[in-house]
Design a protein around this motif. Structure first.
Motif, PDB file in Angstrom:
ATOM      1  N   SER A 202     -29.457   3.203-142.724  1.00 50.71           N
ATOM      2  CA  SER A 202     -30.146   2.748-141.529  1.00 50.71           C
ATOM      3  C   SER A 202     -29.348   1.665-140.807  1.00 50.71           C
ATOM      4  CB  SER A 202     -31.532   2.221-141.904  1.00 50.71           C
ATOM      5  OG  SER A 202     -32.266   1.873-140.756  1.00 50.71           O
ATOM      6  N   ILE A 203     -28.832   0.712-141.574  1.00 50.97           N
ATOM      7  CA  ILE A 203     -28.052  -0.385-140.986  1.00 50.97           C
ATOM      8  C   ILE A 203     -26.742   0.140-140.405  1.00 50.97           C
ATOM      9  CG2 ILE A 203     -26.766  -2.504-141.514  1.00 50.97           C
ATOM     10  CD1 ILE A 203     -28.940  -3.088-143.632  1.00 50.97           C
ATOM     11  N   TYR A 204     -26.079   1.024-141.169  1.00 50.79           N
ATOM     12  CA  TYR A 204     -24.813   1.566-140.680  1.00 50.79           C
ATOM     13  C   TYR A 204     -25.029   2.430-139.429  1.00 50.79           C
ATOM     14  CZ  TYR A 204     -20.285   3.842-140.464  1.00 50.79           C
ATOM     15  OH  TYR A 204     -19.063   4.287-140.031  1.00 50.79           O
ATOM     16  N   GLY A 205     -26.098   3.220-139.426  1.00 53.90           N
ATOM     17  CA  GLY A 205     -26.408   4.042-138.258  1.00 53.90           C
ATOM     18  C   GLY A 205     -26.657   3.195-137.024  1.00 53.90           C
ATOM     19  N   LEU A 206     -27.358   2.061-137.206  1.00 54.04           N
ATOM     20  CA  LEU A 206     -27.608   1.142-136.089  1.00 54.04           C
ATOM     21  C   LEU A 206     -26.297   0.534-135.595  1.00 54.04           C
ATOM     22  CD1 LEU A 206     -29.687  -0.310-134.305  1.00 54.04           C
ATOM     23  CD2 LEU A 206     -29.846  -2.077-136.078  1.00 54.04           C
ATOM     24  N   PHE A 207     -25.429   0.149-136.552  1.00 56.52           N
ATOM     25  CA  PHE A 207     -24.130  -0.427-136.195  1.00 56.52           C
ATOM     26  C   PHE A 207     -23.293   0.567-135.391  1.00 56.52           C
ATOM     27  CE2 PHE A 207     -19.618  -0.277-137.470  1.00 56.52           C
ATOM     28  CZ  PHE A 207     -19.167  -1.425-136.826  1.00 56.52           C
ATOM     29  N   VAL A 208     -23.278   1.825-135.826  1.00 60.53           N
ATOM     30  CA  VAL A 208     -22.491   2.856-135.134  1.00 60.53           C
ATOM     31  C   VAL A 208     -23.020   3.063-133.718  1.00 60.53           C
ATOM     32  CG1 VAL A 208     -21.954   5.324-135.096  1.00 60.53           C
ATOM     33  CG2 VAL A 208     -21.735   4.038-137.226  1.00 60.53           C
ATOM     34  N   THR A 209     -24.340   3.127-133.571  1.00 62.79           N
ATOM     35  CA  THR A 209     -24.935   3.336-132.248  1.00 62.79           C
ATOM     36  C   THR A 209     -24.594   2.191-131.303  1.00 62.79           C
ATOM     37  OG1 THR A 209     -26.765   4.579-133.245  1.00 62.79           O
ATOM     38  CG2 THR A 209     -27.098   3.736-131.019  1.00 62.79           C
ATOM     39  N   ILE A 210     -24.697   0.953-131.806  1.00 60.42           N
ATOM     40  CA  ILE A 210     -24.409  -0.221-130.978  1.00 60.42           C
ATOM     41  C   ILE A 210     -22.935  -0.274-130.590  1.00 60.42           C
ATOM     42  CG2 ILE A 210     -24.287  -2.760-130.977  1.00 60.42           C
ATOM     43  CD1 ILE A 210     -26.826  -2.738-132.703  1.00 60.42           C
ATOM     44  N   SER A 211     -22.054   0.056-131.551  1.00 60.87           N
ATOM     45  CA  SER A 211     -20.609  -0.067-131.305  1.00 60.87           C
ATOM     46  C   SER A 211     -20.030   1.104-130.527  1.00 60.87           C
ATOM     47  CB  SER A 211     -19.863  -0.201-132.640  1.00 60.87           C
ATOM     48  OG  SER A 211     -20.039   0.954-133.444  1.00 60.87           O
ATOM     49  N   THR A 212     -20.813   2.131-130.297  1.00 59.67           N
ATOM     50  CA  THR A 212     -20.306   3.286-129.543  1.00 59.67           C
ATOM     51  C   THR A 212     -21.136   3.503-128.274  1.00 59.67           C
ATOM     52  OG1 THR A 212     -21.645   4.757-130.942  1.00 59.67           O
ATOM     53  CG2 THR A 212     -19.344   4.456-131.554  1.00 59.67           C
ATOM     54  N   VAL A 213     -22.282   4.110-128.399  1.00 58.41           N
ATOM     55  CA  VAL A 213     -23.066   4.508-127.232  1.00 58.41           C
ATOM     56  C   VAL A 213     -23.533   3.301-126.423  1.00 58.41           C
ATOM     57  CG1 VAL A 213     -25.143   5.706-126.465  1.00 58.41           C
ATOM     58  CG2 VAL A 213     -23.808   6.638-128.356  1.00 58.41           C
ATOM     59  N   LEU A 214     -24.065   2.277-127.086  1.00 57.25           N
ATOM     60  CA  LEU A 214     -24.562   1.107-126.355  1.00 57.25           C
ATOM     61  C   LEU A 214     -23.408   0.362-125.683  1.00 57.25           C
ATOM     62  CD1 LEU A 214     -26.900  -0.716-125.563  1.00 57.25           C
ATOM     63  CD2 LEU A 214     -26.595  -1.966-127.712  1.00 57.25           C
ATOM     64  N   LEU A 215     -22.307   0.157-126.414  1.00 56.37           N
ATOM     65  CA  LEU A 215     -21.145  -0.528-125.843  1.00 56.37           C
ATOM     66  C   LEU A 215     -20.571   0.258-124.668  1.00 56.37           C
ATOM     67  CD1 LEU A 215     -19.017  -2.793-125.968  1.00 56.37           C
ATOM     68  CD2 LEU A 215     -17.768  -1.403-127.637  1.00 56.37           C
ATOM     69  N   ASP A 216     -20.449   1.572-124.842  1.00 56.31           N
ATOM     70  CA  ASP A 216     -19.914   2.413-123.762  1.00 56.31           C
ATOM     71  C   ASP A 216     -20.800   2.349-122.522  1.00 56.31           C
ATOM     72  OD1 ASP A 216     -17.908   3.118-125.459  1.00 56.31           O
ATOM     73  OD2 ASP A 216     -18.690   5.121-125.923  1.00 56.31           O
ATOM     74  N   SER A 217     -22.118   2.410-122.718  1.00 58.17           N
ATOM     75  CA  SER A 217     -23.036   2.386-121.575  1.00 58.17           C
ATOM     76  C   SER A 217     -22.941   1.069-120.815  1.00 58.17           C
ATOM     77  CB  SER A 217     -24.471   2.634-122.034  1.00 58.17           C
ATOM     78  OG  SER A 217     -24.898   1.623-122.930  1.00 58.17           O
ATOM     79  N   LEU A 218     -22.784  -0.035-121.532  1.00 54.28           N
ATOM     80  CA  LEU A 218     -22.649  -1.351-120.878  1.00 54.28           C
ATOM     81  C   LEU A 218     -21.331  -1.429-120.100  1.00 54.28           C
ATOM     82  CD1 LEU A 218     -23.992  -3.739-123.681  1.00 54.28           C
ATOM     83  CD2 LEU A 218     -25.143  -3.074-121.558  1.00 54.28           C
ATOM     84  N   LEU A 219     -20.257  -0.886-120.675  1.00 50.19           N
ATOM     85  CA  LEU A 219     -18.960  -0.901-119.987  1.00 50.19           C
ATOM     86  C   LEU A 219     -18.963   0.016-118.769  1.00 50.19           C
ATOM     87  CD1 LEU A 219     -16.525  -0.934-123.061  1.00 50.19           C
ATOM     88  CD2 LEU A 219     -17.043  -2.828-121.499  1.00 50.19           C
ATOM     89  N   ILE A 220     -19.672   1.147-118.858  1.00 50.70           N
ATOM     90  CA  ILE A 220     -19.816   2.038-117.704  1.00 50.70           C
ATOM     91  C   ILE A 220     -20.585   1.323-116.596  1.00 50.70           C
ATOM     92  CG2 ILE A 220     -20.942   4.144-116.868  1.00 50.70           C
ATOM     93  CD1 ILE A 220     -20.288   5.401-119.606  1.00 50.70           C
ATOM     94  N   LEU A 221     -21.657   0.628-116.974  1.00 51.53           N
ATOM     95  CA  LEU A 221     -22.435  -0.143-115.997  1.00 51.53           C
ATOM     96  C   LEU A 221     -21.566  -1.198-115.334  1.00 51.53           C
ATOM     97  CD1 LEU A 221     -25.156  -0.828-114.681  1.00 51.53           C
ATOM     98  CD2 LEU A 221     -25.630  -2.314-116.649  1.00 51.53           C
ATOM     99  N   LEU A 222     -20.756  -1.907-116.120  1.00 53.71           N
ATOM    100  CA  LEU A 222     -19.846  -2.915-115.575  1.00 53.71           C
ATOM    101  C   LEU A 222     -18.844  -2.284-114.612  1.00 53.71           C
ATOM    102  CD1 LEU A 222     -18.713  -5.812-115.554  1.00 53.71           C
ATOM    103  CD2 LEU A 222     -17.344  -5.200-117.566  1.00 53.71           C
ATOM    104  N   SER A 223     -18.331  -1.105-114.979  1.00 51.85           N
ATOM    105  CA  SER A 223     -17.380  -0.407-114.111  1.00 51.85           C
ATOM    106  C   SER A 223     -18.004  -0.096-112.756  1.00 51.85           C
ATOM    107  CB  SER A 223     -16.919   0.898-114.773  1.00 51.85           C
ATOM    108  OG  SER A 223     -16.223   0.644-115.965  1.00 51.85           O
ATOM    109  N   TYR A 224     -19.254   0.336-112.758  1.00 48.20           N
ATOM    110  CA  TYR A 224     -19.898   0.694-111.502  1.00 48.20           C
ATOM    111  C   TYR A 224     -20.290  -0.529-110.681  1.00 48.20           C
ATOM    112  CZ  TYR A 224     -19.780   5.697-111.770  1.00 48.20           C
ATOM    113  OH  TYR A 224     -19.328   7.002-111.763  1.00 48.20           O
ATOM    114  N   VAL A 225     -20.562  -1.626-111.333  1.00 54.40           N
ATOM    115  CA  VAL A 225     -20.791  -2.873-110.595  1.00 54.40           C
ATOM    116  C   VAL A 225     -19.517  -3.268-109.851  1.00 54.40           C
ATOM    117  CG1 VAL A 225     -21.193  -5.360-110.843  1.00 54.40           C
ATOM    118  CG2 VAL A 225     -22.621  -3.736-112.108  1.00 54.40           C
TER     119      VAL A 225
END
Length: 309
Positions: A202-225
């Motif tokens: 559970s902890i590792y799955g959360l870490f993977v999600t945060i370090s991939t999909v969540l991080l990517d989505s924030l960087l995409i948002l920053l790119s569009y800003v």
């Protein structure tokens, strides 16, 4: 429940199975339900294959934007191939059983390809930012060798972060009714079938999600800003519209990828209070709709660009 199966008395790990689920309560009309699913897979596979063929055969499309698009098409093809056998197997042949090893292999490919697609969408956002903010240096920044390296990093990240999951799942004993909610295997579902302590997963799955999909989505948002900031500084209204039009298809692809994923995560998190049918439908929307719509979106985008020019 006749389909339920327990692995408590199994002396061999490989003898245990999971049971996949189509659409509960609609078993009598599975053959009819298989038709739209079959059409969605055909559109996805043919559409993405056509995109790859056109980009490969047309030298004028051998530029960064279309190379990244070909990466997205390859990823979508991989996801279609990873999910199609079990999904159509249920609706056409009512074949629900899947061995643990086959299930682990499927979830490895689904999750790794999903994270790779998230990375490719980030690269495409970076591509649009460079093209709009620094068009004169666009070709010198995104050179073919650099694009190849970026693509390899995306693949390696997706594979490396998912690689431990099958081995973490293999440690468990599966002593519950091993009936999954979807017609394919996902890590968050399989680990819930274990009668062992799943905190590490559970902890590792959360870490993977945060370090991939969540991080990517924030960087995409920053790119569009930053893209929006650049576009607003353009004096010409026509040039402003033309610059934004090159981002429309990518924005659609981003929304098609992230919104169903967020919806599925929310439904699974609060699954006890939500309808099982809602979880099943969200699962299909999450995996199948982006694969089918991406080729359509990019085809429409090409026509839009021709109209604007």
């Amino acid at each position: 429940l006749s389909y339920s199966m327990s692995a408590v008395n199994d002396t061999k790990f490989s003898s245990a199975v999971f049971l996949l689920t189509g659409i509960h309560g609609q078993e009598d009309v599975y053959l009819w339900i298989s038709i739209p699913f079959f059409l969605m897979y055909v559109i996805s596979i043919v559409g993405n294959s056509v995109i790859l063929f056109i980009i490969k055969t047309d030298p004028s499309l051998h530029e960064p934007m279309y190379i990244f698009l070909s990466m997205l098409a390859i990823t979508d093809l991989g996801l279609s191939i990873a999910t199609m056998p079990t999904t159509l197997g249920i609706f056409l042949f009512n074949s629900r059983e899947i061995s643990l090893h086959a299930c682990f292999a499927q979830l490895f490919f689904i999750h790794s390809l999903t994270f790779i697609e998230s990375s490719v969408l980030l690269l495409m956002a970076f591509d649009r930012f460079i093209a709009i903010s620094n068009p004169l240096r666009y070709a010198s920044i995104l050179t073919p060798p650099r694009i190849v390296k970026m693509g390899l990093v995306c693949v390696l990240r997706g594979v490396v972060v998912v690689f431990p999951l099958p081995f973490l799942l293999k440690r468990f004993q599966y002593c519950q009714a091993n009936v999954l909610s979807h017609s394919y295997c996902l890590h968050q579902e399989v680990m819930k079938m274990a009668c062992s302590d799943i905190r590490v997963n559970s902890i590792y799955g959360l870490f993977v999600t945060i370090s991939t999909v969540l991080l990517d989505s924030l960087l995409i948002l920053l790119s569009y800003v930053m893209i929006l900031k650049t576009v607003l500084s353009i004096a010409s209204h026509v040039e402003c519209v033309r610059a934004l039009s090159t981002c429309v298809s990518h924005l659609c692809a981003v929304l098609l990828f992230y919104i169903p994923g967020i919806g599925l995560s929310v439904v699974q998190r609060f699954g006890n209070s939500s309808s099982p049918l809602l979880q099943i439908l969200m699962g299909y929307i999450y995996l199948l709709v982006p694969l089918m719509m991406n080729p359509i979106v990019y085809s429409l985008k090409s026509k839009l660009l021709l109209f604007i020019k």
